[in-house]
Write a protein that holds these residues in place. Structure first.
Motif, PDB file in Angstrom:
ATOM      1  N   GLY A 257     -41.727  59.323  -0.088  1.00 14.53           N
ATOM      2  CA  GLY A 257     -42.469  60.660   0.137  1.00 14.53           C
ATOM      3  C   GLY A 257     -41.425  61.318   1.301  1.00 14.53           C
ATOM      4  N   GLU A 258     -41.696  62.582   1.427  1.00 17.11           N
ATOM      5  CA  GLU A 258     -40.913  63.425   2.576  1.00 17.11           C
ATOM      6  C   GLU A 258     -41.467  62.903   3.972  1.00 17.11           C
ATOM      7  OE1 GLU A 258     -41.185  67.559   1.424  1.00 17.11           O
ATOM      8  OE2 GLU A 258     -40.096  67.566  -0.397  1.00 17.11           O
ATOM      9  N   ALA A 259     -42.855  62.896   3.836  1.00 17.45           N
ATOM     10  CA  ALA A 259     -43.424  62.690   5.368  1.00 17.45           C
ATOM     11  C   ALA A 259     -43.092  61.409   5.831  1.00 17.45           C
ATOM     12  CB  ALA A 259     -44.960  62.617   5.195  1.00 17.45           C
ATOM     13  N   GLY A 260     -42.915  60.426   4.726  1.00 19.16           N
ATOM     14  CA  GLY A 260     -42.589  58.741   5.167  1.00 19.16           C
ATOM     15  C   GLY A 260     -41.070  58.843   5.580  1.00 19.16           C
ATOM     16  N   MET A 261     -40.281  59.745   4.912  1.00 19.53           N
ATOM     17  CA  MET A 261     -38.824  59.526   5.183  1.00 19.53           C
ATOM     18  C   MET A 261     -38.433  60.130   6.767  1.00 19.53           C
ATOM     19  SD  MET A 261     -36.833  59.133   2.301  1.00 19.53           S
ATOM     20  CE  MET A 261     -35.530  60.195   2.362  1.00 19.53           C
ATOM     21  N   GLU A 262     -39.194  61.097   7.094  1.00 17.59           N
ATOM     22  CA  GLU A 262     -38.968  61.729   8.497  1.00 17.59           C
ATOM     23  C   GLU A 262     -39.920  61.053   9.519  1.00 17.59           C
ATOM     24  OE1 GLU A 262     -39.177  65.610   8.641  1.00 17.59           O
ATOM     25  OE2 GLU A 262     -37.777  65.991   7.255  1.00 17.59           O
ATOM     26  N   ILE A 264     -42.346  57.349   8.947  1.00 21.94           N
ATOM     27  CA  ILE A 264     -42.425  55.818   9.052  1.00 21.94           C
ATOM     28  C   ILE A 264     -40.794  55.397   8.870  1.00 21.94           C
ATOM     29  CG2 ILE A 264     -43.064  53.796   8.091  1.00 21.94           C
ATOM     30  CD1 ILE A 264     -45.726  55.194   7.291  1.00 21.94           C
ATOM     31  N   LEU A 265     -40.121  55.491   8.004  1.00 22.46           N
ATOM     32  CA  LEU A 265     -38.889  55.079   7.723  1.00 22.46           C
ATOM     33  C   LEU A 265     -37.885  55.422   8.839  1.00 22.46           C
ATOM     34  CD1 LEU A 265     -37.338  53.899   5.330  1.00 22.46           C
ATOM     35  CD2 LEU A 265     -36.023  56.097   4.873  1.00 22.46           C
ATOM     36  N   SER A 266     -37.761  56.482   9.502  1.00 20.55           N
ATOM     37  CA  SER A 266     -36.608  56.814  10.443  1.00 20.55           C
ATOM     38  C   SER A 266     -37.253  56.210  11.929  1.00 20.55           C
ATOM     39  CB  SER A 266     -36.592  58.280  10.761  1.00 20.55           C
ATOM     40  OG  SER A 266     -37.803  58.958  10.853  1.00 20.55           O
ATOM     41  N   MET A 267     -38.353  56.140  12.177  1.00 20.61           N
ATOM     42  CA  MET A 267     -39.142  55.650  13.482  1.00 20.61           C
ATOM     43  C   MET A 267     -39.095  54.364  13.470  1.00 20.61           C
ATOM     44  SD  MET A 267     -39.372  58.241  15.398  1.00 20.61           S
ATOM     45  CE  MET A 267     -40.187  57.313  16.830  1.00 20.61           C
ATOM     46  N   HIS A 268     -39.443  53.614  12.309  1.00 22.09           N
ATOM     47  CA  HIS A 268     -39.492  52.454  12.583  1.00 22.09           C
ATOM     48  C   HIS A 268     -37.889  51.581  12.490  1.00 22.09           C
ATOM     49  CE1 HIS A 268     -43.708  51.275  10.948  1.00 22.09           C
ATOM     50  NE2 HIS A 268     -43.770  52.277  11.480  1.00 22.09           N
ATOM     51  N   MET A 269     -36.952  52.178  11.846  1.00 24.22           N
ATOM     52  CA  MET A 269     -35.723  51.764  12.166  1.00 24.22           C
ATOM     53  C   MET A 269     -35.057  52.046  13.642  1.00 24.22           C
ATOM     54  SD  MET A 269     -33.452  53.397   8.840  1.00 24.22           S
ATOM     55  CE  MET A 269     -32.091  52.576   9.340  1.00 24.22           C
ATOM     56  N   MET A 270     -35.599  52.899  14.109  1.00 25.85           N
ATOM     57  CA  MET A 270     -35.349  53.263  15.585  1.00 25.85           C
ATOM     58  C   MET A 270     -36.120  52.172  16.502  1.00 25.85           C
ATOM     59  SD  MET A 270     -35.315  56.872  18.025  1.00 25.85           S
ATOM     60  CE  MET A 270     -37.213  56.665  18.153  1.00 25.85           C
ATOM     61  N   ILE A 271     -37.161  51.838  16.033  1.00 21.89           N
ATOM     62  CA  ILE A 271     -37.783  50.950  16.893  1.00 21.89           C
ATOM     63  C   ILE A 271     -37.314  49.512  17.243  1.00 21.89           C
ATOM     64  CG2 ILE A 271     -39.982  49.904  17.229  1.00 21.89           C
ATOM     65  CD1 ILE A 271     -41.487  52.442  16.507  1.00 21.89           C
ATOM     66  N   ILE A 272     -36.965  49.075  15.858  1.00 29.90           N
ATOM     67  CA  ILE A 272     -36.339  47.903  15.463  1.00 29.90           C
ATOM     68  C   ILE A 272     -34.764  47.614  16.408  1.00 29.90           C
ATOM     69  CG2 ILE A 272     -35.084  46.158  14.030  1.00 29.90           C
ATOM     70  CD1 ILE A 272     -37.125  47.444  11.841  1.00 29.90           C
ATOM     71  N   ALA A 273     -34.137  48.860  16.241  1.00 28.27           N
ATOM     72  CA  ALA A 273     -32.826  49.027  16.925  1.00 28.27           C
ATOM     73  C   ALA A 273     -33.090  48.967  18.434  1.00 28.27           C
ATOM     74  CB  ALA A 273     -32.008  50.151  16.581  1.00 28.27           C
ATOM     75  N   GLN A 274     -34.062  49.704  18.989  1.00 30.95           N
ATOM     76  CA  GLN A 274     -34.412  49.617  20.481  1.00 30.95           C
ATOM     77  C   GLN A 274     -34.647  48.355  20.998  1.00 30.95           C
ATOM     78  OE1 GLN A 274     -37.237  52.843  20.727  1.00 30.95           O
ATOM     79  NE2 GLN A 274     -35.605  54.504  20.939  1.00 30.95           N
ATOM     80  N   ALA A 341     -36.169  62.796  18.292  1.00 31.20           N
ATOM     81  CA  ALA A 341     -35.722  61.386  18.996  1.00 31.20           C
ATOM     82  C   ALA A 341     -34.802  60.952  18.145  1.00 31.20           C
ATOM     83  CB  ALA A 341     -36.991  60.836  19.327  1.00 31.20           C
ATOM     84  N   SER A 342     -35.192  60.796  16.670  1.00 32.88           N
ATOM     85  CA  SER A 342     -34.361  59.781  15.960  1.00 32.88           C
ATOM     86  C   SER A 342     -33.290  60.758  15.045  1.00 32.88           C
ATOM     87  CB  SER A 342     -35.286  59.036  14.752  1.00 32.88           C
ATOM     88  OG  SER A 342     -36.030  60.078  14.030  1.00 32.88           O
ATOM     89  N   GLN A 343     -32.576  61.550  15.593  1.00 32.62           N
ATOM     90  CA  GLN A 343     -31.743  62.661  15.035  1.00 32.62           C
ATOM     91  C   GLN A 343     -30.484  61.730  14.453  1.00 32.62           C
ATOM     92  OE1 GLN A 343     -32.307  65.940  14.572  1.00 32.62           O
ATOM     93  NE2 GLN A 343     -30.635  65.627  13.199  1.00 32.62           N
ATOM     94  N   TYR A 344     -30.157  60.728  15.147  1.00 36.10           N
ATOM     95  CA  TYR A 344     -28.996  60.149  14.499  1.00 36.10           C
ATOM     96  C   TYR A 344     -29.476  59.455  13.199  1.00 36.10           C
ATOM     97  CZ  TYR A 344     -25.060  56.818  14.117  1.00 36.10           C
ATOM     98  OH  TYR A 344     -23.959  56.159  13.533  1.00 36.10           O
ATOM     99  N   ILE A 345     -30.542  58.861  13.193  1.00 33.50           N
ATOM    100  CA  ILE A 345     -30.896  58.255  11.833  1.00 33.50           C
ATOM    101  C   ILE A 345     -31.182  59.130  10.973  1.00 33.50           C
ATOM    102  CG2 ILE A 345     -32.807  56.635  10.892  1.00 33.50           C
ATOM    103  CD1 ILE A 345     -32.998  55.362  13.595  1.00 33.50           C
ATOM    104  N   LEU A 346     -31.607  60.122  11.103  1.00 33.51           N
ATOM    105  CA  LEU A 346     -31.949  61.308  10.049  1.00 33.51           C
ATOM    106  C   LEU A 346     -30.707  61.831   9.605  1.00 33.51           C
ATOM    107  CD1 LEU A 346     -34.836  63.470  11.732  1.00 33.51           C
ATOM    108  CD2 LEU A 346     -34.887  61.772   9.911  1.00 33.51           C
ATOM    109  N   ASN A 347     -29.556  61.918  10.414  1.00 35.97           N
ATOM    110  CA  ASN A 347     -28.311  62.054  10.075  1.00 35.97           C
ATOM    111  C   ASN A 347     -27.543  61.079   8.769  1.00 35.97           C
ATOM    112  OD1 ASN A 347     -28.233  64.544  11.576  1.00 35.97           O
ATOM    113  ND2 ASN A 347     -26.864  63.535  13.145  1.00 35.97           N
ATOM    114  N   LEU A 348     -28.091  60.029   9.148  1.00 39.78           N
ATOM    115  CA  LEU A 348     -27.613  58.779   8.363  1.00 39.78           C
ATOM    116  C   LEU A 348     -28.431  58.962   6.968  1.00 39.78           C
ATOM    117  CD1 LEU A 348     -27.346  55.743  10.657  1.00 39.78           C
ATOM    118  CD2 LEU A 348     -25.496  57.021   9.402  1.00 39.78           C
ATOM    119  N   ILE A 349     -29.732  59.339   7.121  1.00 42.08           N
ATOM    120  CA  ILE A 349     -30.545  59.503   5.819  1.00 42.08           C
ATOM    121  C   ILE A 349     -29.953  60.803   4.971  1.00 42.08           C
ATOM    122  CG2 ILE A 349     -32.951  60.291   5.058  1.00 42.08           C
ATOM    123  CD1 ILE A 349     -33.941  58.463   7.398  1.00 42.08           C
TER     124      ILE A 349
END
Length: 369
Positions: A257-262, A264-274, A341-349
């Protein structure tokens, strides 16, 4: 005896001391591949320990799903095999069976249209534009973007249960994308992605980093390396040759879903990386051991003794720095105040969902699913 999409295998069930049942598949993989895969599993299990100690990851129930692999001999191993797991290919085949459609229809359509485009009597076509049009046509005629969503919705009688599944799947898929992006794991085809229909957990088989000799491809990440020219010609480097950073096809987008893409998906990737890029964790200490094993395996496949290579330590350092750089970029937060905050991940998406990038992938990658 279990008949899978690509092979038949035997499944045995072991009863635990508490009465619990644990199913395992008996596999006969090639030793040179399965041992590499088991080492990668071990590396990410170490990362799971760090996620379990991180407050932000623990409060969101973020973890990396990894199967249990028990080697019994060089050519036999047991792999956890829950019957609730289904691969993306099985979902696609189930859709084709219900529709009465040949599962190879999109492939045949692609071949036909490419033959027409390469007609010698016509001007040379823009092949990427042709493939993009073919991808759009396949989505319209053969495989809509709602196949996976409809499949899992039919599995749940209540929408509340499907909502929980969707949330867990989005979190797990973020972990899957992080693992594949971090170690440049390519060729994530539908048969290799397994989804638990009950819990939403996701794991991928054949989790092997892609390595290529630096002399065969241009990789800007190593331009500043201190390796000399002679070493670069023979040095294995982690890299990704696909235009998409990870697999995020139309059906997966629709399921999340659109809400999940921007969200849960992007924020959880960023939290794992952090969590993993925290200086206190010292991720390079773990990576150097596993990357060294990958480099030695590459030298062995090239019939060259790695112990005789004077640049082995430097090759390992360059690859470790590259992997850490990828993790650090995912963990970077936009402090300019002009973006999220997760602009880099959104660019990858955005690169991963771009139709032209999806169309450039291999036909067996099934970009339409």
């Amino acid at each position: 005896m279990i008949r899978g999409s690509t092979a038949c295998y035997k499944r045995l069930t072991i009863r635990g001391h508490d009465g619990s049942l644990h199913p395992f598949a008996v596999q006969f993989p090639a030793a040179r591949h399965c041992r590499r895969e088991e080492r990668i599993f071990q590396l990410f299990r170490l990362f799971n320990d760090a996620l379990g100690r991180n407050v932000q990851a623990r409060r969101r129930n973020i973890d990396l799903t990894l199967p249990i692999a028990v080697p019994l001999s060089p050519h036999i191993r047991l792999m956890s095999d829950d019957e609730h797991y289904t691969s993306m290919l099985k979902i696609y085949e189930n859709y084709c069976k219900k529709k009465g459609q040949n599962r190879d229809e999109p492939l045949a359509y692609t071949i036909e249209k490419l033959h027409v485009a390469y007609d010698p009597r016509l001007p040379k076509p823009d092949i990427l534009s042709v493939k993009t049009e073919i991808l759009a046509a396949i989505q319209t005629m053969f495989v809509p973007s709602t196949v996976m969503k409809n499949y899992f919705m039919s599995h749940y009688s209540k929408f509340e249960d499907f909502w929980l599944f969707r949330k867990q799947f989005s979190s797990q898929y973020a972990s899957f994308l992080f693992m594949t992006y971090m170690l440049c794991i390519n060729s994530r085809q539908p048969p290799k992605i397994h989804i638990n229909q009950s819990s939403g957990r996701v794991w991928t088989s054949e989790m092997l980093p892609y390595r290529v000799a630096s002399g065969k491809t241009h990789t800007t990440a190593f331009n500043n390396s201190t390796l000399d020219v002679s070493a670069q010609r023979a040095a294995p480097l982690f890299c990704s040759l696909e235009l998409v950073p990870f697999r995020l096809t139309p059906n997966v987008q629709k399921l999340i879903g659109e809400a999940g893409m921007e969200g849960i998906l992007s924020m959880h990737m960023m939290i794992i990386a952090q969590c993993l890029s925290d200086p206190e964790y010292e991720i390079e200490h773990f990576l150097s051991l596993f990357v060294r094993d990958e480099i030695i395996t590459w030298f062995t496949q090239q019939h060259r003794p790695a112990s005789h290579d004077p640049h082995l330590r430097e090759i390992v350092r360059v690859n470790v720095d590259y992997v850490i750089k990828r993790v650090t970029q995912l963990a970077h937060m936009d402090s300019s105040g002009q973006g999220v905050a997760s602009q880099y991940i959104l660019n990858l998406i955005s690169h991963a969902v771009n139709p032209r990038n999806l169309a450039s992938s291999d036909t067996l990658w099934m970009a339409y699913f």
